[in-house]
Design an enzyme around this catalytic site. Structure first.
Site, PDB file in Angstrom:
ATOM      1  N   LEU A   1       0.815  -1.218   0.000  1.00  0.00           N
ATOM      2  CA  LEU A   1       0.000   0.000   0.000  1.00  0.00           C
ATOM      3  C   LEU A   1       0.853   1.274   0.000  1.00  0.00           C
ATOM      4  O   LEU A   1       1.880   1.342   0.661  1.00  0.00           O
ATOM      5  CB  LEU A   1      -0.913   0.008   1.236  1.00  0.00           C
ATOM      6  CG  LEU A   1      -1.844  -1.196   1.398  1.00  0.00           C
ATOM      7  CD1 LEU A   1      -2.712  -1.022   2.637  1.00  0.00           C
ATOM      8  CD2 LEU A   1      -2.708  -1.409   0.160  1.00  0.00           C
TER       9      LEU A   1
ATOM     10  N   GLY B   1      -1.669   6.483  -2.430  1.00  0.00           N
ATOM     11  CA  GLY B   1      -2.818   6.396  -3.341  1.00  0.00           C
ATOM     12  C   GLY B   1      -3.876   5.463  -2.762  1.00  0.00           C
ATOM     13  O   GLY B   1      -5.065   5.794  -2.703  1.00  0.00           O
ATOM     14  N   HIS B   2      -3.424   4.269  -2.296  1.00  0.00           N
ATOM     15  CA  HIS B   2      -4.372   3.328  -1.684  1.00  0.00           C
ATOM     16  C   HIS B   2      -4.977   3.937  -0.420  1.00  0.00           C
ATOM     17  O   HIS B   2      -6.165   3.775  -0.151  1.00  0.00           O
ATOM     18  CB  HIS B   2      -3.658   2.033  -1.269  1.00  0.00           C
ATOM     19  CG  HIS B   2      -3.059   1.263  -2.405  1.00  0.00           C
ATOM     20  ND1 HIS B   2      -1.711   1.055  -2.531  1.00  0.00           N
ATOM     21  CD2 HIS B   2      -3.636   0.639  -3.463  1.00  0.00           C
ATOM     22  CE1 HIS B   2      -1.470   0.330  -3.609  1.00  0.00           C
ATOM     23  NE2 HIS B   2      -2.617   0.066  -4.195  1.00  0.00           N
TER      24      HIS B   2
END
Ligand code: PAF
Length: 285
Positions: free
Chosen positions: A33, A36-37
């Site tokens: 991750l 953005g995630h």
């Protein structure tokens, strides 16, 4: 936060939550991750009573010779980040549970998947839609969040949801960039220092295109030419495609209009990066 590996257990758990009237927000990922995630998880937290995250490096969306084995993985770190973002359920299925012996059913969205990344990665989108459809069936989310960096993937999933009457709202979220503008991607870790530096040509070329459009350019060929020249200044850049397409149909456009998106795929060494920008929208530095 619960971490569930078993398909049936996840299905049962989510079914119970839905029967209790809970709204489930879902963020599908392949893990490793990044910000953005995390931005998807934050929006998911706002959207749902329950926030579910899947972490699964999906073998069937990688072609032969692609980076399935090398794809970065760090489940412990991912779970720690997920916990901090208030995730309730992490679904981390085993490969053989999702794709048991004799697995033979795939979801194909035709048309949209035959262009752009679909040309250089045959079978990729079929792998994506198949796993996303399975995850939707297991989790039954009310809303699912996807990043707009994978613009074509988002368009394909939106079409799948529409065509198959899936009762899930698909939300596209803005691209998150590093401080210097490089779009966040789990694959950025592959870049060596020179590649990382030259990869900034992508965002730079999107900014250049945006400036041209703001100053009145409407001929797609002229914008594409300027973008190509900018990227070609980088000796390590190998262009896969640079196109201006309609946001929904992904058909190439000759004129730049509010419906146009500029899409790029460029290799730096072994790493293939994608980026895009809707040309009538602001592109912050
Ligand atoms: O965008 C991704 O990370 C993957 O394509 C997805 C949607 C999780 C399916 O494996």
């Amino acid at each position: 936060m619960e971490i569930i590996r078993d398909v049936q257990e996840m299905q049962r758990r989510c079914g119970d939550l839905r029967r209790q009237g809970k709204r489930i927000a879902f963020v599908p990922t392949m893990g490793y991750l990044h910000e953005g995630h995390l931005s998807l998880l934050r929006e998911g937290r706002r959207q749902g009573d329950v926030l579910a995250l899947s972490i699964f490096v999906n073998p069937i969306q990688f072609g032969a010779g692609e980076d399935f084995e090398a794809y970065p993985r760090d489940l412990e770190r991912d779970c720690e980040l997920a916990r901090r973002e208030g995730v309730d359920l992490v679904f981390n299925p085993k490969r053989d549970d999702l794709y048991p012996e004799g697995f033979a059913t795939h979801v194909t969205v035709s048309g949209l998947t035959e262009t752009l990344c679909g040309e250089s990665r045959p079978g990729h989108f079929q792998g994506v839609t198949t796993v996303v459809c399975k995850l939707f069936n297991i989790i039954g989310p009310d809303v699912a969040l996807f990043g707009r960096k994978d613009f074509q993937q988002l368009a394909v999933i939106q079409r799948m949801a529409r065509d198959l009457d899936l009762a899930v709202e698909i939300r596209g979220m803005p691209i998150v960039r590093e401080a210097d503008g490089l779009a966040m991607s789990s694959r950025n870790v592959y870049l060596g220092p020179a590649e990382r530096n030259q990869a900034l040509a992508l965002v730079d070329s999107l900014r250049l295109a945006r400036r041209l459009v703001v100053s009145g350019a409407r001929r797609a060929a002229a914008v594409l030419d300027a973008v190509e020249q900018r990227i070609r200044r980088e000796p390590l850049a190998e262009i896969d495609y640079i196109r201006i397409c309609h946001q929904e149909t992904l058909q190439e456009m000759e004129e730049v209009t509010p419906d146009s998106v500029l899409l790029l795929a460029v290799r730096f060494g072994k790493t293939r990066l994608i980026d895009n920008h809707v040309l009538f929208e602001e592109l912050n530095p």
